[in-house]
Design a protein around this motif. Sequence first.
Motif, mmCIF file in Angstrom:
data_model
loop_
_atom_site.group_PDB
_atom_site.id
_atom_site.type_symbol
_atom_site.label_atom_id
_atom_site.label_comp_id
_atom_site.label_asym_id
_atom_site.label_seq_id
_atom_site.Cartn_x
_atom_site.Cartn_y
_atom_site.Cartn_z
ATOM 1 N N ALA A 195 -20.570 25.630 -0.742
ATOM 2 C CA ALA A 195 -21.742 26.508 -0.796
ATOM 3 C C ALA A 195 -22.741 26.014 -1.847
ATOM 4 C CB ALA A 195 -21.315 27.942 -1.092
ATOM 5 N N VAL A 196 -22.238 25.552 -2.971
ATOM 6 C CA VAL A 196 -23.102 25.018 -4.030
ATOM 7 C C VAL A 196 -23.809 23.750 -3.545
ATOM 8 C CG1 VAL A 196 -23.137 23.981 -6.331
ATOM 9 C CG2 VAL A 196 -21.759 26.028 -5.905
ATOM 10 N N LEU A 250 -26.306 25.781 7.000
ATOM 11 C CA LEU A 250 -26.003 24.652 7.882
ATOM 12 C C LEU A 250 -25.262 23.539 7.148
ATOM 13 C CD1 LEU A 250 -29.284 24.422 9.996
ATOM 14 C CD2 LEU A 250 -27.012 25.111 10.794
ATOM 15 N N VAL A 251 -25.665 23.252 5.924
ATOM 16 C CA VAL A 251 -24.960 22.227 5.152
ATOM 17 C C VAL A 251 -23.529 22.683 4.865
ATOM 18 C CG1 VAL A 251 -24.876 20.998 2.945
ATOM 19 C CG2 VAL A 251 -27.060 21.292 4.128
ATOM 20 N N TYR A 252 -23.371 23.924 4.483
ATOM 21 C CA TYR A 252 -22.031 24.502 4.279
ATOM 22 C C TYR A 252 -21.213 24.399 5.566
ATOM 23 C CZ TYR A 252 -18.471 28.098 3.425
ATOM 24 O OH TYR A 252 -17.287 28.776 3.298
ATOM 25 N N HIS A 310 -16.871 21.850 8.805
ATOM 26 C CA HIS A 310 -16.466 21.228 10.074
ATOM 27 C C HIS A 310 -15.919 19.811 9.867
ATOM 28 C CE1 HIS A 310 -17.848 24.642 12.105
ATOM 29 N NE2 HIS A 310 -19.081 24.281 12.396
ATOM 30 N N ILE A 311 -16.625 19.021 9.085
ATOM 31 C CA ILE A 311 -16.243 17.613 8.934
ATOM 32 C C ILE A 311 -14.954 17.460 8.124
ATOM 33 C CG2 ILE A 311 -16.898 15.414 7.875
ATOM 34 C CD1 ILE A 311 -19.776 15.991 8.611
ATOM 35 N N THR A 312 -14.878 18.146 6.993
ATOM 36 C CA THR A 312 -13.742 17.920 6.098
ATOM 37 C C THR A 312 -12.521 18.765 6.459
ATOM 38 O OG1 THR A 312 -14.601 19.564 4.525
ATOM 39 C CG2 THR A 312 -15.264 17.274 4.206
ATOM 40 N N LEU A 313 -12.661 20.082 6.402
ATOM 41 C CA LEU A 313 -11.507 20.946 6.639
ATOM 42 C C LEU A 313 -11.070 20.941 8.097
ATOM 43 C CD1 LEU A 313 -12.336 24.025 4.357
ATOM 44 C CD2 LEU A 313 -10.924 22.033 3.863
ATOM 45 N N GLU A 314 -11.999 21.227 9.000
ATOM 46 C CA GLU A 314 -11.627 21.274 10.413
ATOM 47 C C GLU A 314 -11.378 19.882 10.982
ATOM 48 O OE1 GLU A 314 -13.646 25.214 12.190
ATOM 49 O OE2 GLU A 314 -15.059 23.869 11.183
ATOM 50 N N GLY A 315 -12.106 18.901 10.456
ATOM 51 C CA GLY A 315 -11.860 17.526 10.886
ATOM 52 C C GLY A 315 -10.455 17.079 10.533
ATOM 53 N N LEU A 362 -22.438 17.528 15.280
ATOM 54 C CA LEU A 362 -23.570 16.643 15.579
ATOM 55 C C LEU A 362 -24.845 17.447 15.765
ATOM 56 C CD1 LEU A 362 -24.762 13.885 16.268
ATOM 57 C CD2 LEU A 362 -24.031 14.238 18.636
ATOM 58 N N PHE A 363 -24.773 18.522 16.533
ATOM 59 C CA PHE A 363 -25.943 19.372 16.757
ATOM 60 C C PHE A 363 -26.429 19.996 15.444
ATOM 61 C CE2 PHE A 363 -25.825 20.575 21.550
ATOM 62 C CZ PHE A 363 -25.857 19.228 21.870
ATOM 63 N N ALA A 364 -25.488 20.403 14.584
ATOM 64 C CA ALA A 364 -25.865 21.021 13.316
ATOM 65 C C ALA A 364 -26.585 20.024 12.411
ATOM 66 C CB ALA A 364 -24.632 21.581 12.615
#
Length: 235
Positions: free
Chosen positions: A27-28, A52-54, A59-64, A116-118
């Motif tokens: 979030a920061v 969106l950045v959050y 998505h990339i780190t945790l869900e990836g 990708l869309f985000a």
Amino acid sequence: MYNKTEEVNTLLSAESTISLLLTAVYAVIGWLFATVFRGKVSQIDYWVLIWLVYDVLIHITLEGSFVVISLVSTVQDSDHFAAMTWKEYAKADERWGISDPTIVSLEILTVTIVTLFAIMLIYAIIEGRYYRHFLQISVCVCELYGGWMTFCPEWLTGSKYLHTDNWLYLWVYLVFFNMLWVVIPLLLLWQSWAEMKILLGGQGDIISETITTTTNTVRTYETRSKAKAKASKKD
């Protein structure tokens, strides 16, 4: 396997503390990123960029990491550091620990297409691209679909994998974090609706004015033509 009737006396374990701190760091980062471009976007879009950045980082780190682990093994059987967060979350929703096919399928969609869309949406907001709201609607619909398909099948089968006997699991893991991806996409859909209504309304006025001007021009031309014809007959 986690026992649903087990009483949890500790408020926060080391794993839950680290997981919550990690989401706070994201979030920061989102706030810092949005601040860099604050002069180029509206006040509302400033907050949209933070989200969106959050969202992308989650998505990339945790869900990836969840997708990668689940494709080769399960979170429950993994000793990788990235599995720690999901082992903790699996205390609230056991499906994340056993690589449930529905969950993994949804996360593959989220980590690839939605992410990708985000990212493209972030660029579109900063640069004011015309396709911004197409992407925003697409991202929001995907997020809402993911939330629905995550919990609706579980509700229909009696919620046997959900563990709600501890306030942390129920109100923080299941309610708070999942509702973020319901409430915020709904607000962004409303924003897109309002923006497109204004845009299309303005275009409608322009089109109406163009038609009126064109019609008046044609009528003026016809009037002049008739006047010339009458003058020619008199001559």
